[in-house]
Each structure stands twice: as C-alpha cells, then as structure tokens.
Design an enzyme around this catalytic site. Structure first.
Site, short mmCIF file in Angstrom:
data_model
loop_
_atom_site.label_atom_id
_atom_site.label_comp_id
_atom_site.label_asym_id
_atom_site.label_seq_id
_atom_site.Cartn_x
_atom_site.Cartn_y
_atom_site.Cartn_z
N HIS A 88 31.98 55.86 -24.23
CA HIS A 88 33.05 56.34 -23.35
C HIS A 88 34.14 55.29 -23.13
O HIS A 88 35.25 55.62 -22.74
CB HIS A 88 32.48 56.84 -22.01
N ASP A 118 25.87 57.56 -25.74
CA ASP A 118 26.94 56.78 -25.13
C ASP A 118 26.97 55.34 -25.63
O ASP A 118 27.10 54.39 -24.86
CB ASP A 118 26.85 56.80 -23.60
N SER A 193 31.10 48.81 -17.93
CA SER A 193 30.53 49.63 -18.99
C SER A 193 30.50 48.90 -20.32
O SER A 193 31.51 48.37 -20.78
CB SER A 193 31.35 50.92 -19.16
#
Length: 241
Positions: A88, A118, A193
C-alpha cells in the site's frame, strides 16, 4: 470501537489502504532459482543488549520510501539492492525514491507486489554502500519480548520506538482480508508502514503495517506487523519471478 488502519504516510499525512488480491506467476522454464534470503539461525534465549546498540545496528538498513506527497518506510534485504516494504506504500507506482540513512536519495523500481499480503519489493539501480538487515525468525518470538519499530512516521526518518510483543498470531483485517499479525505496543504511526519490527538482537521479525485507532485517531498502543516468517518467502518469490 477501534479501527485498524494501515500505517502509510500519504496525501498530507493521511493513511492509505492496502488492496486485496494479487497473485504470482510461475517461474519461467530454464530460469535459475534465486538463492534464498539469508536468515538468522535459531538462538537460545539470552539477555537483551542495550536497545541503543540494537537501534544503531539496524538503522543503516532502514530507508524512507517517497511517493508523490506521501510514502512510508522499508528496509534493505540483500546486497543486490532489494528493499522490502508494504504494497500500500507504493500502490499504483512503478518507480519511487528511496532515502538512505545518510540522507542520500536513490531511484528505485517496484519489482513486484503481493497486494493480498500487502508486501512489495523495490529494486535499487545503485547498490553501493547498502547494509542489508538481518532477518530473524518470528516463530521464536514470545509475548512480552522487547522489540523496536524503526521507520519514518510522519516523515521523520530514522525514528526508533520501543515496546513489547503484545500478542502472537493476532487475526486482523488487512487489505480486505483476515490475516494473522504480530501485535506490539511499540508506537507505530502513519509513515511507519513497511519498516522493520526488530528483536533485541537487531534481527527483523516483522514488517510494520497497521495500527488500531480510536475515534480520535492516532496511535493508541496497538500496532500490527506481518511476521517475517511469512514475509521473507514472499519477497524471495517476487525477486525470483
């Protein structure tokens, strides 16, 4: 009631959402297999070294990933210039910019993604001076064990936060599907992230991916990381294919 959000930094410090799905192509016939990424050998329990020493060992391997006005984090996984991050973070992009610990910027291509898990692998053209992280074994983690989260929350590169493993194999909804994750209370925020979750020996045991938030938003001490035992084989397949 809490909400699980991916910890990407995008569009003025707002979180992005990971997609679901994704698949792998079979290895072409006649193509030589790629050597598996190096993994740390299982070690008996031992007293933790100073966390400052651990952070100093891992920081040279951690990078910031910039995409337009947003981005996230990642870490170098081999000397060939491959960087592991979240899908993402680089969603819809083919080329991104990676910022190393010394502040230098390098162009990178998105080698491949697994949106369902992901995860994404980036490839740097310039591999000079890279420091690959040591990949540990998430199967060796224990609840209560000390861990560090390293990345670029809110664009602040090289940020180190500490905590413990709060739970193992916690089922959460990520990218539209239920996945198991390592739960930690190490502070994780937008921009973390793709960065590493590391144990006291400086070995990567997870890929920081999401946080749970209350109605007011922000970190409430519940973060989630993709176990490295699941992430490493996916990275290997992306590199191989």
């Amino acid at each position: 009631m809490g909400t699980v959000l991916v910890a990407a930094l995008a569009g003025g410090l707002t979180g992005g959402l990971a997609g679901a799905g994704g698949a792998y192509l079979a290895t072409p016939r006649g193509q030589a297999p790629v050597q598996a990424l190096p993994r740390a050998a299982p070690l008996p329990s031992q007293s933790a070294q100073g966390l400052s020493v651990t952070a100093a060992r891992v920081l040279p391997s951690v990078v910031s990933v910039t995409v337009g006005r947003g981005g996230g984090s990642g870490f170098v996984i081999d000397a060939a210039g491959h960087v592991l991050t979240n899908a993402h973070v680089v969603s819809g992009e083919s080329r991104v910019t990676v910022i190393l610990e010394d502040g230098s910027r390098r162009a990178a291509s998105v080698l491949g993604v697994d949106e369902g898990e992901d995860l994404a692998v980036l490839e740097l053209a310039d591999t000079a001076g890279l420091t690959p992280a040591v990949l540990g074994r998430s199967s060796d983690l224990r609840v209560g064990e000390q861990v560090l989260a390293i990345g670029s929350p809110l664009g602040l590169s090289g940020t180190v936060t500490g905590g413990i493993v709060s739970a193992l194999d916690r089922e959460v909804r990520l990218g539209g599907a239920r996945r198991t994750a390592v739960q930690t209370d190490a502070s994780i925020n937008p921009g973390n992230s793709g960065g590493p979750l590391v144990n006291a020996r400086g070995e990567v045991v997870g890929v920081n991916t999401a946080i749970a938030t209350g109605r007011g938003g922000g970190n409430i001490g519940i973060g989630f990381a993709i176990p490295i035992d699941r992430a490493a084989p996916i990275a290997e397949r992306i590199i191989r294919n």
